[in-house]
Design a protein around this motif. Structure first.
Motif, short mmCIF file in Angstrom:
data_model
loop_
_atom_site.label_atom_id
_atom_site.label_comp_id
_atom_site.label_asym_id
_atom_site.label_seq_id
_atom_site.Cartn_x
_atom_site.Cartn_y
_atom_site.Cartn_z
N SER A 232 0.99 -1.40 0.12
CA SER A 232 0.01 -0.33 0.12
C SER A 232 0.77 1.45 -0.08
O SER A 232 0.26 2.31 0.07
CB SER A 232 -0.78 -0.10 1.13
OG SER A 232 -0.27 0.42 2.37
N GLN A 233 2.06 1.29 -0.02
CA GLN A 233 3.07 2.50 0.32
C GLN A 233 3.33 2.49 -1.31
O GLN A 233 4.32 2.43 -2.15
CB GLN A 233 4.33 2.13 1.00
CG GLN A 233 5.79 3.00 1.12
CD GLN A 233 4.97 3.91 2.30
OE1 GLN A 233 4.43 3.21 3.35
NE2 GLN A 233 5.87 5.16 2.06
N MET A 234 2.95 4.40 -1.26
CA MET A 234 3.32 5.00 -2.92
C MET A 234 4.75 4.68 -2.83
O MET A 234 5.29 5.31 -2.12
CB MET A 234 2.35 6.19 -2.63
CG MET A 234 0.89 6.01 -2.54
SD MET A 234 0.42 5.33 -3.76
CE MET A 234 0.12 6.62 -4.98
N ILE A 235 5.29 4.74 -4.14
CA ILE A 235 6.90 4.60 -4.75
C ILE A 235 7.17 6.10 -4.33
O ILE A 235 7.82 6.47 -3.51
CB ILE A 235 7.44 4.48 -5.98
CG1 ILE A 235 6.85 2.75 -6.27
CG2 ILE A 235 7.55 4.41 -6.71
CD1 ILE A 235 7.84 2.23 -5.43
N ILE A 236 6.20 7.22 -4.47
CA ILE A 236 7.12 8.71 -4.55
C ILE A 236 6.82 8.99 -3.04
O ILE A 236 7.70 9.32 -2.80
CB ILE A 236 5.18 9.20 -5.02
CG1 ILE A 236 5.67 9.52 -6.92
CG2 ILE A 236 5.79 11.37 -4.66
CD1 ILE A 236 6.49 10.08 -7.30
N ASP A 237 6.13 8.57 -2.46
CA ASP A 237 5.93 8.62 -0.64
C ASP A 237 7.44 7.85 -0.37
O ASP A 237 8.33 9.10 1.22
CB ASP A 237 4.84 8.78 -0.04
CG ASP A 237 4.89 8.55 1.51
OD1 ASP A 237 5.41 9.71 1.69
OD2 ASP A 237 4.10 8.09 2.18
N LEU A 238 8.00 7.01 -0.70
CA LEU A 238 8.73 6.88 -0.29
C LEU A 238 10.07 6.77 -0.48
O LEU A 238 11.14 7.53 0.60
CB LEU A 238 9.18 4.81 -0.69
CG LEU A 238 10.38 4.26 -0.42
CD1 LEU A 238 10.35 3.68 0.96
CD2 LEU A 238 10.39 2.62 -0.99
N LEU A 239 10.28 7.69 -2.07
CA LEU A 239 11.47 8.24 -1.56
C LEU A 239 11.59 9.63 -1.79
O LEU A 239 12.77 10.09 -1.70
CB LEU A 239 10.74 8.06 -3.68
CG LEU A 239 11.66 7.16 -4.82
CD1 LEU A 239 11.26 7.52 -5.86
CD2 LEU A 239 13.07 6.57 -4.66
N MET A 240 10.83 10.52 -1.39
CA MET A 240 10.85 11.46 -0.56
C MET A 240 11.54 11.70 0.91
O MET A 240 11.50 11.79 1.19
CB MET A 240 8.98 12.05 -0.57
CG MET A 240 9.55 12.70 -2.27
SD MET A 240 7.22 13.47 -2.28
CE MET A 240 6.85 14.67 -0.72
N HIS A 241 10.95 10.05 1.73
CA HIS A 241 10.97 9.79 3.10
C HIS A 241 11.90 8.61 3.26
O HIS A 241 11.89 7.82 3.93
CB HIS A 241 9.72 9.94 3.71
CG HIS A 241 8.89 10.87 3.91
ND1 HIS A 241 9.56 12.15 4.00
CD2 HIS A 241 7.59 11.43 2.89
CE1 HIS A 241 8.54 12.76 3.97
NE2 HIS A 241 7.39 12.03 2.76
N SER B 112 20.19 1.76 3.38
CA SER B 112 19.57 2.31 1.73
C SER B 112 18.86 2.11 1.39
O SER B 112 18.35 0.73 1.33
CB SER B 112 20.80 2.57 1.45
OG SER B 112 21.22 1.79 0.50
N VAL B 113 17.55 2.46 0.51
CA VAL B 113 16.32 2.78 -0.16
C VAL B 113 16.85 2.93 -1.65
O VAL B 113 17.34 3.93 -1.94
CB VAL B 113 15.20 3.21 0.55
CG1 VAL B 113 13.95 2.82 -0.35
CG2 VAL B 113 14.68 3.05 1.77
N SER B 114 16.79 1.91 -2.52
CA SER B 114 16.80 1.92 -3.74
C SER B 114 15.33 1.43 -4.39
O SER B 114 14.83 0.63 -4.07
CB SER B 114 18.09 1.34 -4.10
OG SER B 114 17.76 0.23 -4.10
N VAL B 115 15.13 2.21 -5.68
CA VAL B 115 14.00 1.90 -6.81
C VAL B 115 14.49 1.50 -7.88
O VAL B 115 14.72 2.51 -7.94
CB VAL B 115 12.79 2.81 -6.57
CG1 VAL B 115 11.90 2.37 -6.98
CG2 VAL B 115 12.35 3.14 -5.18
N LYS B 116 14.06 0.47 -8.27
CA LYS B 116 14.58 -0.14 -9.75
C LYS B 116 13.13 -0.55 -10.76
O LYS B 116 11.96 -1.02 -9.65
CB LYS B 116 15.18 -1.24 -9.71
CG LYS B 116 16.47 -0.65 -9.03
CD LYS B 116 17.31 -2.18 -9.83
CE LYS B 116 19.34 -1.33 -9.14
NZ LYS B 116 20.06 -2.11 -9.08
#
Length: 196
Positions: free
Chosen positions: A88-97, A116-120
């Motif tokens: 349910s977590q939004m990617i945009i919210d995750l990238l900002m926080h 560290s958090v990364s999105v691929k």
């Protein structure tokens, strides 16, 4: 024809000539290019807004695959649970926080040194974990608690410690930490012989 009729005919002819558009060069082409430009100015932002709205309605805008890399002593599921990330977590919210997620995991799991958090792709999230190395065990009440390189003694205990780490019995946390740091300097065979 009388002079009056001739005058009226002349006036009628001038009105018809005035009502016809003047033959301007490329007027229709200029109007068409302005119309296309205005249409592009209006439709481009609307199209972008429509695409963004569609993206947020699709599952691509939420966390899809969640993987943990770099863990050695921690189970990957405990890192995922501590991060509180889900579908349910939004990617945009995750990238900002990203920092909030790292702080949350470090607070819950003292073994984590950095995260560290990364999105691929669109929604594939990877948590890269670096842990504090275990230095030994502190024995309390017949249970063995892991002593980390940060000086923290874990609250969770085990009944059977690994034989590769020294066991400190009857020491305070600070004394056990100093002893563990000192024992790291010696070769492993010497430490095993010394502690037996």
């Amino acid at each position: 024809m009388t002079p009056w009729e001739a005058y009226q005919a002349k006036q009628k002819h001038e009105k018809k000539a005035a009502s016809r558009p003047l033959p301007l060069p490329h007027l229709s082409q200029t109007r068409a290019s302005r119309r296309r430009r205005n249409l592009a100015v209006i439709l481009t932002p609307l199209t972008v807004l429509l695409l963004v709205a569609i993206y947020f309605m699709t599952p691509l805008a939420r966390v899809g695959d969640l993987s943990v890399r770099g863990e050695s002593t921690l189970p990957a599921q405990s890192v995922i649970d501590a991060s509180k990330l889900g579908s349910s977590q939004m990617i945009i919210d995750l990238l900002m926080h990203r920092d909030r997620v790292a702080t949350r995991v470090k607070k819950t799991l003292p073994q984590v040194k950095t995260l560290s958090v990364s999105v691929k792709g669109f929604n594939q999230v990877t948590l890269q974990v670096h842990e504090y190395a275990p230095l030994g065990y502190v024995q309390k009440n017949g249970e063995y608690h892991v002593l980390l390189a940060s000086g923290v003694v874990l609250k969770s205990a085990t009944q059977t410690p690994k034989s590769t780490y020294p066991i400190f019995t009857g020491f305070t946390r600070k004394e056990a930490f100093e002893g563990a740091k000192t024992s790291q300097v010696f070769p492993k065979p010497c430490v095993k012989r010394f502690l037996k």
